[in-house]
Write a protein that holds these residues in place. Structure first.
Motif, short mmCIF file in Angstrom:
data_model
loop_
_atom_site.label_atom_id
_atom_site.label_comp_id
_atom_site.label_asym_id
_atom_site.label_seq_id
_atom_site.Cartn_x
_atom_site.Cartn_y
_atom_site.Cartn_z
N SER A 43 5.61 3.59 1.01
CA SER A 43 5.84 2.45 0.25
C SER A 43 4.95 1.31 -0.28
O SER A 43 4.99 0.68 -2.07
CB SER A 43 6.91 0.99 1.64
OG SER A 43 6.53 0.78 2.25
N CYS A 44 3.97 1.51 -0.10
CA CYS A 44 2.85 0.85 -0.35
C CYS A 44 2.38 1.57 -1.19
O CYS A 44 1.47 0.65 -2.15
CB CYS A 44 1.84 1.31 0.31
SG CYS A 44 0.97 2.54 1.11
N VAL A 45 2.06 2.79 -2.09
CA VAL A 45 2.12 3.24 -3.06
C VAL A 45 3.23 2.58 -4.37
O VAL A 45 2.46 2.14 -5.59
CB VAL A 45 2.77 4.46 -3.39
CG1 VAL A 45 2.63 5.15 -5.34
CG2 VAL A 45 2.25 5.29 -2.74
N ASP A 46 4.17 2.11 -3.91
CA ASP A 46 5.44 1.23 -5.53
C ASP A 46 3.95 -0.31 -5.50
O ASP A 46 3.70 -0.65 -6.39
CB ASP A 46 6.09 0.89 -5.22
CG ASP A 46 7.49 2.40 -5.21
OD1 ASP A 46 6.86 3.23 -5.96
OD2 ASP A 46 8.10 2.71 -4.11
N GLU A 47 3.67 -1.04 -3.87
CA GLU A 47 3.08 -2.00 -4.63
C GLU A 47 1.79 -1.55 -5.21
O GLU A 47 1.44 -2.42 -5.76
CB GLU A 47 2.52 -2.47 -2.80
CG GLU A 47 2.31 -3.47 -2.65
CD GLU A 47 2.07 -4.28 -1.46
OE1 GLU A 47 1.69 -5.11 -1.46
OE2 GLU A 47 2.60 -3.81 -0.41
N ALA A 48 1.43 -1.03 -4.87
CA ALA A 48 -0.45 -0.50 -5.39
C ALA A 48 0.44 -0.66 -7.20
O ALA A 48 -0.58 -1.03 -7.54
CB ALA A 48 -0.73 0.68 -4.70
N ILE A 49 0.74 0.33 -7.74
CA ILE A 49 1.40 0.59 -8.71
C ILE A 49 1.21 -0.18 -9.00
O ILE A 49 1.42 -1.00 -10.88
CB ILE A 49 2.75 1.18 -9.37
CG1 ILE A 49 2.04 3.11 -8.68
CG2 ILE A 49 3.63 1.79 -10.50
CD1 ILE A 49 3.35 3.91 -8.41
N ASP A 50 2.49 -1.58 -8.24
CA ASP A 50 2.88 -2.71 -9.41
C ASP A 50 2.05 -3.59 -9.11
O ASP A 50 1.11 -4.45 -10.12
CB ASP A 50 4.22 -3.56 -8.51
CG ASP A 50 5.17 -2.78 -8.44
OD1 ASP A 50 5.25 -1.83 -10.17
OD2 ASP A 50 6.42 -3.23 -8.21
N SER A 51 0.56 -3.74 -8.23
CA SER A 51 -0.57 -4.11 -8.02
C SER A 51 -1.41 -4.01 -9.15
O SER A 51 -2.81 -5.22 -9.22
CB SER A 51 -0.77 -4.19 -7.22
OG SER A 51 0.47 -5.45 -6.24
N CYS A 52 -1.41 -3.03 -9.89
CA CYS A 52 -2.54 -2.41 -10.76
C CYS A 52 -3.13 -3.32 -11.32
O CYS A 52 -2.01 -3.21 -12.70
CB CYS A 52 -3.03 -1.08 -10.72
SG CYS A 52 -4.44 -0.09 -11.53
N PRO A 53 -4.13 -3.94 -12.04
CA PRO A 53 -4.00 -5.04 -13.12
C PRO A 53 -3.85 -4.54 -14.34
O PRO A 53 -4.05 -5.31 -15.41
CB PRO A 53 -5.65 -6.14 -12.99
CG PRO A 53 -6.58 -5.16 -11.74
CD PRO A 53 -5.18 -3.86 -11.15
N THR A 54 -4.83 -3.16 -14.55
CA THR A 54 -4.92 -2.21 -15.87
C THR A 54 -3.73 -1.17 -15.80
O THR A 54 -3.93 -0.60 -16.74
CB THR A 54 -6.42 -1.98 -15.84
OG1 THR A 54 -6.08 -0.52 -15.38
CG2 THR A 54 -7.14 -2.69 -16.29
N GLY A 55 -2.25 -0.88 -14.80
CA GLY A 55 -1.65 -0.24 -15.13
C GLY A 55 -2.25 1.51 -15.34
O GLY A 55 -1.88 1.83 -15.89
N ALA A 56 -3.01 1.74 -14.86
CA ALA A 56 -3.86 2.95 -14.11
C ALA A 56 -3.00 3.75 -13.35
O ALA A 56 -3.24 5.13 -13.30
CB ALA A 56 -5.43 2.95 -13.83
N ILE A 57 -2.52 3.40 -12.72
CA ILE A 57 -2.17 4.22 -11.34
C ILE A 57 -0.14 4.42 -11.92
O ILE A 57 0.66 3.76 -12.38
CB ILE A 57 -1.67 3.50 -10.49
CG1 ILE A 57 -2.83 3.73 -9.64
CG2 ILE A 57 -1.51 5.08 -9.26
CD1 ILE A 57 -2.55 2.12 -8.89
N SER A 58 0.23 5.78 -11.86
CA SER A 58 1.68 6.00 -12.49
C SER A 58 2.23 7.48 -11.92
O SER A 58 1.47 8.02 -11.46
CB SER A 58 1.84 6.27 -13.85
OG SER A 58 0.94 7.44 -14.31
N ARG A 59 3.49 7.53 -12.22
CA ARG A 59 4.31 8.71 -11.54
C ARG A 59 4.65 9.48 -13.11
O ARG A 59 5.17 9.13 -13.34
CB ARG A 59 5.14 8.21 -10.62
CG ARG A 59 4.95 7.64 -9.31
CD ARG A 59 6.64 7.60 -8.50
NE ARG A 59 6.34 6.34 -7.32
CZ ARG A 59 5.39 6.48 -6.18
NH1 ARG A 59 5.18 8.51 -6.12
NH2 ARG A 59 6.17 6.11 -5.13
#
Length: 60
Positions: A43-59
């Motif tokens: 579940s922390c992955v979704d939090e990391a995706i949402d918290s990335c200030p540049t939107g660099a993380i995606s699926r």
């Protein structure tokens, strides 16, 4: 869906690594990368995706 960090967008702020150290680590440049074999369904992955200030993380 595979988890991906866009190195061009990543600013090495470390938010994802702080939120989800089981999945993200720093590369040689300090930018985030997905740990090989990590459990990308945490579940922390979704939090990391949402918290990335540049939107660099995606699926993908």
């Amino acid at each position: 869906m595979a988890l991906k960090v866009d190195k061009d967008l990543c600013i090495a702020c470390g938010v994802c690594m702080a939120l989800c150290p089981e999945v993200f680590q720093a590369d040689d440049e300090g930018k985030s990368e997905v740990i090989p074999g990590a459990d990308e369904s945490l579940s922390c992955v979704d939090e990391a995706i949402d918290s990335c200030p540049t939107g660099a993380i995606s699926r993908e």
